[in-house]
Design an enzyme around this catalytic site. Structure first.
Site, PDB file in Angstrom:
ATOM      1  N   ASN A   1     -10.216  -0.486  -1.067  1.00 14.67           N
ATOM      2  CA  ASN A   1      -8.762  -0.366  -0.977  1.00 14.67           C
ATOM      3  C   ASN A   1      -8.163  -0.885  -2.287  1.00 14.67           C
ATOM      4  OD1 ASN A   1      -6.038  -0.586  -0.366  1.00 14.67           O
ATOM      5  ND2 ASN A   1      -6.345  -1.691   1.561  1.00 14.67           N
TER       6      ASN A   1
ATOM      7  N   HIS B   1      -3.905   6.976   2.293  1.00 15.38           N
ATOM      8  CA  HIS B   1      -4.246   5.657   1.776  1.00 15.38           C
ATOM      9  C   HIS B   1      -5.631   5.283   2.311  1.00 15.38           C
ATOM     10  CE1 HIS B   1      -4.080   1.685   0.316  1.00 15.38           C
ATOM     11  NE2 HIS B   1      -4.111   1.144   1.525  1.00 15.38           N
TER      12      HIS B   1
ATOM     13  N   CYS C   1       0.823  -1.225   0.000  1.00 15.48           N
ATOM     14  CA  CYS C   1       0.000   0.000   0.000  1.00 15.48           C
ATOM     15  C   CYS C   1       0.847   1.261   0.000  1.00 15.48           C
ATOM     16  CB  CYS C   1      -0.953  -0.009   1.196  1.00 15.48           C
ATOM     17  SG  CYS C   1      -2.205  -1.277   1.009  1.00 15.48           S
TER      18      CYS C   1
HETATM   19  O1  UT7 Z   1      -4.168  -1.647   3.343  1.00 14.86           O
HETATM   20  C1  UT7 Z   1      -3.133  -2.211   4.062  1.00 14.86           C
HETATM   21  C2  UT7 Z   1      -3.264  -2.104   5.534  1.00 14.86           C
HETATM   22  N1  UT7 Z   1      -4.478  -2.693   6.003  1.00 14.86           N
HETATM   23  C3  UT7 Z   1      -5.223  -2.040   6.892  1.00 14.86           C
HETATM   24  O2  UT7 Z   1      -4.887  -0.931   7.261  1.00 14.86           O
HETATM   25  C4  UT7 Z   1      -6.434  -2.748   7.446  1.00 14.86           C
HETATM   26  C5  UT7 Z   1      -6.493  -2.630   8.945  1.00 14.86           C
HETATM   27  N2  UT7 Z   1      -7.594  -3.371   9.527  1.00 14.86           N
HETATM   28  C6  UT7 Z   1      -8.891  -3.016   9.367  1.00 14.86           C
HETATM   29  O3  UT7 Z   1      -9.195  -2.095   8.643  1.00 14.86           O
HETATM   30  C7  UT7 Z   1      -9.937  -3.746  10.184  1.00 14.86           C
HETATM   31  O4  UT7 Z   1      -9.302  -4.523  11.151  1.00 14.86           O
HETATM   32  C8  UT7 Z   1     -10.915  -4.611   9.333  1.00 14.86           C
HETATM   33  C9  UT7 Z   1     -11.821  -3.734   8.526  1.00 14.86           C
HETATM   34  C10 UT7 Z   1     -10.111  -5.523   8.420  1.00 14.86           C
HETATM   35  C11 UT7 Z   1     -11.775  -5.465  10.274  1.00 14.86           C
HETATM   36  O5  UT7 Z   1     -12.495  -4.632  11.167  1.00 14.86           O
HETATM   37  P1  UT7 Z   1     -12.487  -4.892  12.739  1.00 14.86           P
HETATM   38  O6  UT7 Z   1     -13.386  -3.926  13.332  1.00 14.86           O
HETATM   39  O7  UT7 Z   1     -11.057  -4.880  13.186  1.00 14.86           O
HETATM   40  O8  UT7 Z   1     -13.104  -6.333  12.837  1.00 14.86           O
HETATM   41  P2  UT7 Z   1     -12.459  -7.640  13.465  1.00 14.86           P
HETATM   42  O9  UT7 Z   1     -11.467  -8.232  12.529  1.00 14.86           O
HETATM   43  O10 UT7 Z   1     -12.040  -7.359  14.859  1.00 14.86           O
HETATM   44  O11 UT7 Z   1     -13.744  -8.557  13.529  1.00 14.86           O
HETATM   45  C12 UT7 Z   1     -14.821  -8.262  14.411  1.00 14.86           C
HETATM   46  C13 UT7 Z   1     -15.936  -9.248  14.133  1.00 14.86           C
HETATM   47  C14 UT7 Z   1     -15.457 -10.704  14.083  1.00 14.86           C
HETATM   48  O12 UT7 Z   1     -16.478 -11.499  14.653  1.00 14.86           O
HETATM   49  P3  UT7 Z   1     -16.359 -12.063  16.147  1.00 14.86           P
HETATM   50  O13 UT7 Z   1     -15.103 -12.876  16.160  1.00 14.86           O
HETATM   51  O14 UT7 Z   1     -16.281 -10.856  17.017  1.00 14.86           O
HETATM   52  O15 UT7 Z   1     -17.603 -12.859  16.278  1.00 14.86           O
HETATM   53  C15 UT7 Z   1     -15.335 -10.986  12.632  1.00 14.86           C
HETATM   54  O16 UT7 Z   1     -15.497 -12.357  12.349  1.00 14.86           O
HETATM   55  O17 UT7 Z   1     -16.484  -8.974  12.832  1.00 14.86           O
HETATM   56  C16 UT7 Z   1     -16.475 -10.177  12.068  1.00 14.86           C
HETATM   57  N3  UT7 Z   1     -16.293  -9.842  10.670  1.00 14.86           N
HETATM   58  C17 UT7 Z   1     -17.312  -9.590   9.849  1.00 14.86           C
HETATM   59  N4  UT7 Z   1     -18.645  -9.570  10.053  1.00 14.86           N
HETATM   60  C18 UT7 Z   1     -19.420  -9.261   8.998  1.00 14.86           C
HETATM   61  C19 UT7 Z   1     -15.139  -9.731   9.982  1.00 14.86           C
HETATM   62  N5  UT7 Z   1     -15.396  -9.427   8.716  1.00 14.86           N
HETATM   63  C20 UT7 Z   1     -16.749  -9.340   8.602  1.00 14.86           C
HETATM   64  C21 UT7 Z   1     -17.598  -9.035   7.535  1.00 14.86           C
HETATM   65  N6  UT7 Z   1     -18.925  -9.008   7.780  1.00 14.86           N
HETATM   66  N7  UT7 Z   1     -17.155  -8.780   6.301  1.00 14.86           N
END
Ligand code: UT7
Length: 344
Positions: free
Chosen positions: A291, A261, A120
């Protein structure tokens, strides 16, 4: 090289172009593919839709038209380009470089051409290289093309990652500027390899050459520990922004347009608030494109241009954070199209 010292030399962006495929995948479409909802995606990421290619479309197919649009704006003939740099994590193939393939497609016969892998941060890495190549006196004109087919490495059974990415190519022409214009005021790039374990694609390289087993194990898809990356990205993007602004002798209050970004609207908003930049001075395209890795910032720059948000002399701040970990920041004054003059 002329009499100008490297520090006195003015280097900046004289053209920008973007190309996306027509097909759009909305959050509602994803509700039919994985267990997700429009509400979750919008609230947690800010994404509403993203453009995606028909399978089999290579990065160069988007990169060439993006490059031609940037060249048209800069009023530069492809034969004038000295170097082509393509930051990408999704090259047409491992080699030859996508830069060489685009060189042939746009008829830039005088350019040497190579890809870089900055994930990125590939775009800010490439701007640092382009500025240096021009300041060294070796070249007057460098073409940078972020070209990404993120759908080619997305796992459409993994709701954690597949909803995040879109396909896009976007290009800038970087040139030596007339002495009365200002371009790059400062740039800074960095890396922290201890972050490699949080965001990667393991298959297809020398560590895990492609086999039936690597394909069965889904090693040719991008994998991310989103929570771990989020924690570091949110502070990392703010830190690199502060550092590059300080290097330019500026603060967030001097920024006319902040183009971060676009990985997550929450990371972007956090950085913006930390820099004391008001919401209307931050470019947001993640809602429309998701992204798009190294194409993201030049793509947002082109959207800003098309929406009339760029004015001559505006101070722009670019900031990135991504796989590696890699990070980068650039402060640049916006210069008018065709502002370049061949030095004597
Ligand atoms: O571009 C390069 C660098 N990358 C980044 O900067 C990305 C950084 N990370 C993020 O932007 C975020 O961590 C994400 C958008 C990828 C994820 O968001 P989050 O708020 O951190 O969610 P999480 O991974 O902590 O997941 C929370 C919950 C989980 O369920 P449980 O375990 O709490 O039951 C996930 O399974 O949300 C669930 N989840 C979803 N639910 C519905 C994860 N993806 C989805 C989804 N739809 N698409």
């Amino acid at each position: 090289m002329s009499q100008k010292t490297q520090a006195e030399m003015k280097v900046g962006i004289t053209g920008v172009g973007m190309h996306v495929p027509e097909k759009i995948l909305t959050n509602k479409d994803f509700e039919k593919i994985v267990d997700t909802s429009d509400e979750w995606i919008v609230e947690r990421t800010g994404i509403r839709e993203r453009h995606v290619v028909e399978p089999g479309t290579p990065a160069s197919a988007l990169g060439a038209p993006a490059a031609l649009q940037a060249l048209e704006m800069a009023k530069v003939d492809p034969m004038e380009i000295g170097v082509i740099i393509v930051p990408t994590v999704t090259p047409d193939m491992l080699f030859p470089s996508t830069a060489c393939i685009i060189q042939e497609k746009i008829g830039a016969k005088n350019a040497w051409a190579f890809d870089i892998l900055g994930a990125c941060s590939g775009f800010t890495y490439s701007l640092g290289l382009a500025d240096s190549l021009i300041r060294s006196g070796a070249h007057d004109t460098v073409l940078v093309i972020g070209a990404e087919i993120m759908t080619s490495i997305a796992d459409y059974t993994d709701r954690n990652t597949c909803i995040l990415f879109g396909d896009m190519a976007a290009a800038v022409v970087v040139q030596r500027l007339r002495d009365d214009l200002d371009g790059f005021l400062a740039w800074e790039n960095g890396a922290d390899g201890s972050g490699a374990k949080y965001l990667y694609m393991k298959g297809g390289g020398s560590l895990h050459p492609a086999t039936h087993e690597t394909v069965d194990a889904k090693m040719h898809y991008l994998w991310q520990d989103g929570k771990a990356v989020y924690k570091v990205a949110v502070e990392g993007m703010a830190r690199i922004s502060e550092r590059v602004l300080e290097k330019a002798g500026l603060t967030g209050e001097d920024v006319d347009l902040f183009i971060p970004h676009q990985a997550n609207l929450r990371i972007m908003d956090y950085t913006r608030r930390k820099l004391k930049i008001p919401p209307e001075k931050m470019m947001v395209t993640i809602d429309r494109y998701g992204n798009t890795t190294s194409a993201t910032i030049p793509g947002a720059l082109r959207v800003a241009y098309d929406e009339g948000k760029l004015h001559e002399g505006d101070t722009l701040l670019f900031a990135t954070f991504g796989a590696g970990f890699t990070f980068g920041g650039v402060v640049v004054k916006w210069t008018p199209a065709g502002g370049y003059k061949t030095p004597a």
